[in-house]
Design an enzyme around this catalytic site. Structure first.
Site, PDB file in Angstrom:
ATOM      1  N   ASN A   1       2.517  -5.969   3.717  1.00 43.84           N
ATOM      2  CA  ASN A   1       2.604  -4.311   4.798  1.00 43.84           C
ATOM      3  C   ASN A   1       3.860  -4.450   4.615  1.00 43.84           C
ATOM      4  OD1 ASN A   1       2.285  -2.337   4.864  1.00 43.84           O
ATOM      5  ND2 ASN A   1      -0.239  -3.016   6.175  1.00 43.84           N
TER       6      ASN A   1
ATOM      7  N   CYS B   1       4.450  -0.562   7.415  1.00 46.06           N
ATOM      8  CA  CYS B   1       4.689  -0.137   9.185  1.00 46.06           C
ATOM      9  C   CYS B   1       6.107  -0.317   9.131  1.00 46.06           C
ATOM     10  CB  CYS B   1       3.646  -1.284  10.130  1.00 46.06           C
ATOM     11  SG  CYS B   1       4.258  -2.788   8.825  1.00 46.06           S
TER      12      CYS B   1
HETATM   13  C1  LIG Z   1      -9.368   2.550   6.989  1.00 50.12           C
HETATM   14  C2  LIG Z   1      -8.451   2.218   6.145  1.00 50.12           C
HETATM   15  C3  LIG Z   1      -7.362   0.980   6.500  1.00 50.12           C
HETATM   16  C4  LIG Z   1      -6.313   0.577   5.336  1.00 50.12           C
HETATM   17  N1  LIG Z   1      -5.750  -0.917   6.409  1.00 50.12           N
HETATM   18  C5  LIG Z   1      -4.783  -1.197   6.103  1.00 50.12           C
HETATM   19  C6  LIG Z   1      -4.195  -2.523   6.351  1.00 50.12           C
HETATM   20  O1  LIG Z   1      -4.382  -2.611   7.604  1.00 50.12           O
HETATM   21  N2  LIG Z   1      -3.021  -2.830   5.528  1.00 50.12           N
HETATM   22  C7  LIG Z   1      -2.863  -2.834   4.130  1.00 50.12           C
HETATM   23  O2  LIG Z   1      -1.943  -3.188   3.275  1.00 50.12           O
HETATM   24  N3  LIG Z   1      -3.449  -1.124   3.898  1.00 50.12           N
HETATM   25  C8  LIG Z   1      -3.735  -1.221   4.913  1.00 50.12           C
HETATM   26  N4  LIG Z   1      -5.174   0.213   4.091  1.00 50.12           N
HETATM   27  C9  LIG Z   1      -4.538   0.529   2.690  1.00 50.12           C
HETATM   28  C10 LIG Z   1      -4.977   0.563   1.680  1.00 50.12           C
HETATM   29  O3  LIG Z   1      -5.557  -1.303   1.298  1.00 50.12           O
HETATM   30  C11 LIG Z   1      -5.490   0.691   0.217  1.00 50.12           C
HETATM   31  O4  LIG Z   1      -3.689   0.401  -0.070  1.00 50.12           O
HETATM   32  C12 LIG Z   1      -4.869   2.579   0.179  1.00 50.12           C
HETATM   33  O5  LIG Z   1      -5.967   3.035   1.135  1.00 50.12           O
HETATM   34  C13 LIG Z   1      -5.133   3.076  -1.574  1.00 50.12           C
HETATM   35  O6  LIG Z   1      -6.432   3.278  -1.739  1.00 50.12           O
HETATM   36  P1  LIG Z   1      -7.719   3.963  -2.193  1.00 50.12           P
HETATM   37  O7  LIG Z   1      -7.467   4.946  -2.386  1.00 50.12           O
HETATM   38  O8  LIG Z   1      -8.611   2.498  -3.108  1.00 50.12           O
HETATM   39  O9  LIG Z   1      -7.899   3.587  -0.525  1.00 50.12           O
HETATM   40  C14 LIG Z   1      -6.112   1.204   4.464  1.00 50.12           C
HETATM   41  C15 LIG Z   1      -7.196   1.926   4.231  1.00 50.12           C
HETATM   42  C16 LIG Z   1      -7.679   3.183   4.455  1.00 50.12           C
HETATM   43  C17 LIG Z   1      -8.339   4.074   3.808  1.00 50.12           C
END
Ligand SMILES: Cc1cc2nc3c(=O)[nH]c(=O)nc-3n(C[C@H](O)[C@H](O)[C@H](O)COP(=O)(O)O)c2cc1C
Ligand SMILES: Cc1cc2nc3c(=O)[nH]c(=O)nc-3n(C[C@H](O)[C@H](O)[C@H](O)COP(=O)(O)OP(=O)(O)OC[C@H]3O[C@@H](n4cnc5c(N)ncnc54)[C@H](O)[C@@H]3O)c2cc1C
Ligand code: FES
Lengths: 274, 315
Positions: free
Chosen positions: B134, B137
């Site tokens: 990731n 950050c």
């Molecule tokens: C509550 C939450 C926590 C997330 N935590 C992470 C994380 O720890 N690491 C990461 O790379 N992406 C994280 N994401 C991003 C998701 O993996 C994803 O890339 C993003 O939500 C878009 O996909 P979606 O629209 O299907 O949710 C998080 C998303 C949400 C909603």
């Protein structure tokens, strides 16, 4: 492995405005629905419709067998988009329900006096607790006293029902339109001063400032006080970490707990305040 | 199972050296470490589980409120709360191994060295199939600008992690950049085995009565259906310019959304926010996809990937 459906489909039997902006919703549930315990909650969504996208958490206000079906009651106030949409749903409409979720109130059979302190919609889980206790075998041997506060008299939804289950009910309103003019915790504090010896079991639910005030006055008290907390939720099952609240652990270190999974009921002394 | 099904389409894909039984994965942070979902999902039926982002030390995360629903989506500022790599290996991996899950570990750090240390610790752990880095950050040493916001820094992280592990490495891109293709190419050059996109889009929401932000962190990451068109556009742009497999993420709620990503060229997809709404979303999407392939007479998912007809209907 057999896969559980996460949500069940429930039909709206009634969805009635019982006080301005306050609704009582009764739902018919399939017989497979696990009986909820006081303090537990459900996540609801309109079936095949959006918005809202995410489920919204509501405490179980009541649960009973109605003819051959199961009935679930929710008491809610319209505060935003989701609750506004729910309030417009007519009888016969279907909802997706997930639950029952979370850890409810602990009932200690040795403490025969229960004090319920409700602020606003906090009355919902506490009213279910009172019904639950009353319906149990030894229900009548419990003394239940409640303190109910709201902004104004017309917001005291759920009071009528709660009153019937309590030996005493004390009321406060912020504007003085009914009962004590002021905050419900001030009212409780006055009574606490006259209370000697064994502390009763205290159960509470309400807005943050109210809980904080209560935590302050109970500091140093020996009794036991459980609080049902609220935080915005996405998943309801402990996976998203969206519903975190600060908690102090045994070593006095602050950490986050999930309202949906570790709660929503916590010991008031474990809450960490900024 | 559906009796009318005449054949089962081939769903297996290979993502940069990781063989997946199907192309449906969970997006990091939306599936915890799998535990909460076992009543609803057979973990070993998933293409892969991408676990919540892991850092060197445990992180407490942000103050609440952490989430808010917005139009067709949600903002989150969980703040990368996680148990830390050591506890993950000790407490979470045995459970995932027991469930025979294909595990991809999402990692992050505040410095490049931290990324490397986490990667090293995971290198020889039984059951870990790949890493997803990731890079959304903040880089503490560079004033908090995201690692993934600049091609040179993004490639530095990718290269550093590649040298620290023998596992296949996927790099997850942030959409909060001007030129996504430039970033994708730079991480491919640095040795990334696959690229996933998109992470959340930074946004905010205000309580007009109190005139305060809805999130304690003020800003948060937008996810859900609202971001799907952006995710799709970025995947479409990136697949044209890289050779490594591309994994589509963003707003996938059902199999039709997933199909759009495959058609533009994604070799696999990740399901995120949808898991919160229907805990069986991944399985529903997998089954929906299989049914679609059967009904369309397609016997291998590869025959669908990258089949977008850009000339459109008229030509
Ligand atoms: C509550 C939450 C926590 C997330 N935590 C992470 C994380 O720890 N690491 C990461 O790379 N992406 C994280 N994401 C991003 C998701 O993996 C994803 O890339 C993003 O939500 C878009 O996909 P979606 O629209 O299907 O949710 C998080 C998303 C949400 C909603
Ligand atoms: C375990 C639990 C039990 C609950 N039980 C009840 C109940 O019995 N009756 C009832 O009326 N409400 C209850 N709530 C609160 C209820 O979930 C929210 O009022 C509802 O989600 C608001 O949705 P909305 O779309 O209308 O508001 P939104 O448009 O999402 O938000 C409107 C405003 O409400 C606030 N808000 C939103 N969600 C919550 C929340 N979960 N907790 C506190 N404030 C929130 C927001 O900060 C915002 O200012 C409970 C909450 C929890 C966590
Ligand atoms: S609502 Fe997702 S962890 Fe509590």
């Amino acid at each position: 492995m057999a896969r559980k459906r996460t949500t069940v489909s429930a039909e709206i039997i009634q969805n009635r405005e019982i006080a301005p902006l306050h609704f009582l919703m009764t739902l018919r549930l399939p017989p497979t629905f696990h009986p909820p315990y006081p303090g537990q909650f459900v996540m609801i969504r309109a079936e095949n419709r959006q918005p809202p996208l995410l489920g919204r958490p509501f405490s179980v206000y009541d649960f009973y067998h109605d003819k051959k079906a199961l009935a679930l009651e929710l008491l809610y106030r319209v505060v935003g988009q989701g609750t506004r949409i729910f309030s417009l749903l007519p009888q016969g409409e279907k909802l997706e329900i997930l639950g029952p979720l979370g850890r409810g109130f602990k009932i200690d059979g040795r403490r025969r006096k229960l004090i319920l302190i409700a602020g606003g919609m906090g009355v919902a889980p506490l009213s279910f607790l009172a019904s639950y206790v009353r319906r149990r075998g030894a229900g009548s041997s419990f003394e239940i006293v409640s303190y109910v506060g709201a902004r104004t008299a017309s917001y005291l939804a759920g009071l009528d029902k709660l009153e019937t289950m309590c030996s005493k009910t004390f009321i406060s309103t912020d504007d003085g339109s009914l009962g004590y003019h002021g905050k419900v915790i001030e009212l409780f504090e006055d009574h606490l001063k006259t209370c000697h010896g064994d502390m009763p079991a205290v159960y509470t639910c309400g807005p943050y400032p109210m809980i904080r005030q209560l935590a302050d006055i109970l500091r140093g008290c020996s009794g036991f006080c459980q609080v049902s907390m609220e935080e915005r939720m996405a998943c309801g099952i402990g996976a998203c970490l969206g519903c975190a609240i600060p908690i102090r652990n045994k070593d006095n270190r602050q950490l986050y707990k999930r309202v949906c999974k570790d709660g929503p009921v916590f010991d008031i002394r474990d809450l960490a305040w900024r | 199972m559906d009796k009318s099904r005449k054949f089962s389409p081939k769903m297996a894909v290979n993502i940069g050296g990781v063989a997946l039984k199907n192309p449906i994965m969970t997006a990091s942070g939306t599936f915890g470490y799998g535990e909460e979902f076992t009543p609803y999902v057979d973990l070993n039926r998933l293409g892969a589980i991408i676990v919540k982002g892991i850092s060197l030390k445990p992180r407490r995360g942000n103050l609440p409120p952490r989430i808010m629903e917005t139009a067709s989506g949600m903002l989150n500022a969980v703040g990368l709360e996680n148990v830390g790599v050591d506890a993950f290996i000790k407490e979470k991996m045995p459970f995932l191994r027991d469930h025979d899950a294909t595990v991809i570990v999402n990692i992050f750090g505040e410095t490049i060295e931290e990324y490397q240390k986490v990667a090293k610790k995971l290198d020889r752990i039984d059951g870990v199939c790949a890493l997803e880095i990731n890079i959304s950050c903040p880089n503490v040493k560079r004033g908090g600008i995201a690692f993934g916001a600049r091609p040179d820094v993004a490639s530095e992280v990718a290269r550093a992690v590649k040298t620290a592990t023998r596992l296949p490495v996927m790099v997850k891109l942030t959409p909060n950049v001007t030129d996504i293709v430039e970033i994708a190419q730079s991480v491919e050059d640095a040795g990334a085995d696959a690229i996933s996109l998109i992470n959340t889009i930074t946004g905010m929401s205000v309580d007009i009565e109190k005139r305060i932000p809805h999130l304690a962190n003020i800003t948060g990451g937008l996810s859900g259906p609202a971001i799907k068109p952006i995710a799709l556009r970025m995947v479409w742009q990136v697949v044209k310019h890289v050779h490594v497999p591309v994994i589509g993420v963003g707003g996938i709620m059902d199999e039709r959304d997933a199909l759009e990503f495959f058609i533009v060229g994604a070799k696999a997809v990740q399901v995120g926010t949808a898991n919160f709404i229907h805990h069986t979303a991944t399985m529903d999407i997998l089954e929906g996809l299989e049914t679609y392939l059967v009904e369309s007479g397609i016997d291998d998912i590869h025959d669908l990937i990258g089949t977008l007809r850009e000339e459109g209907e008229k030509c």
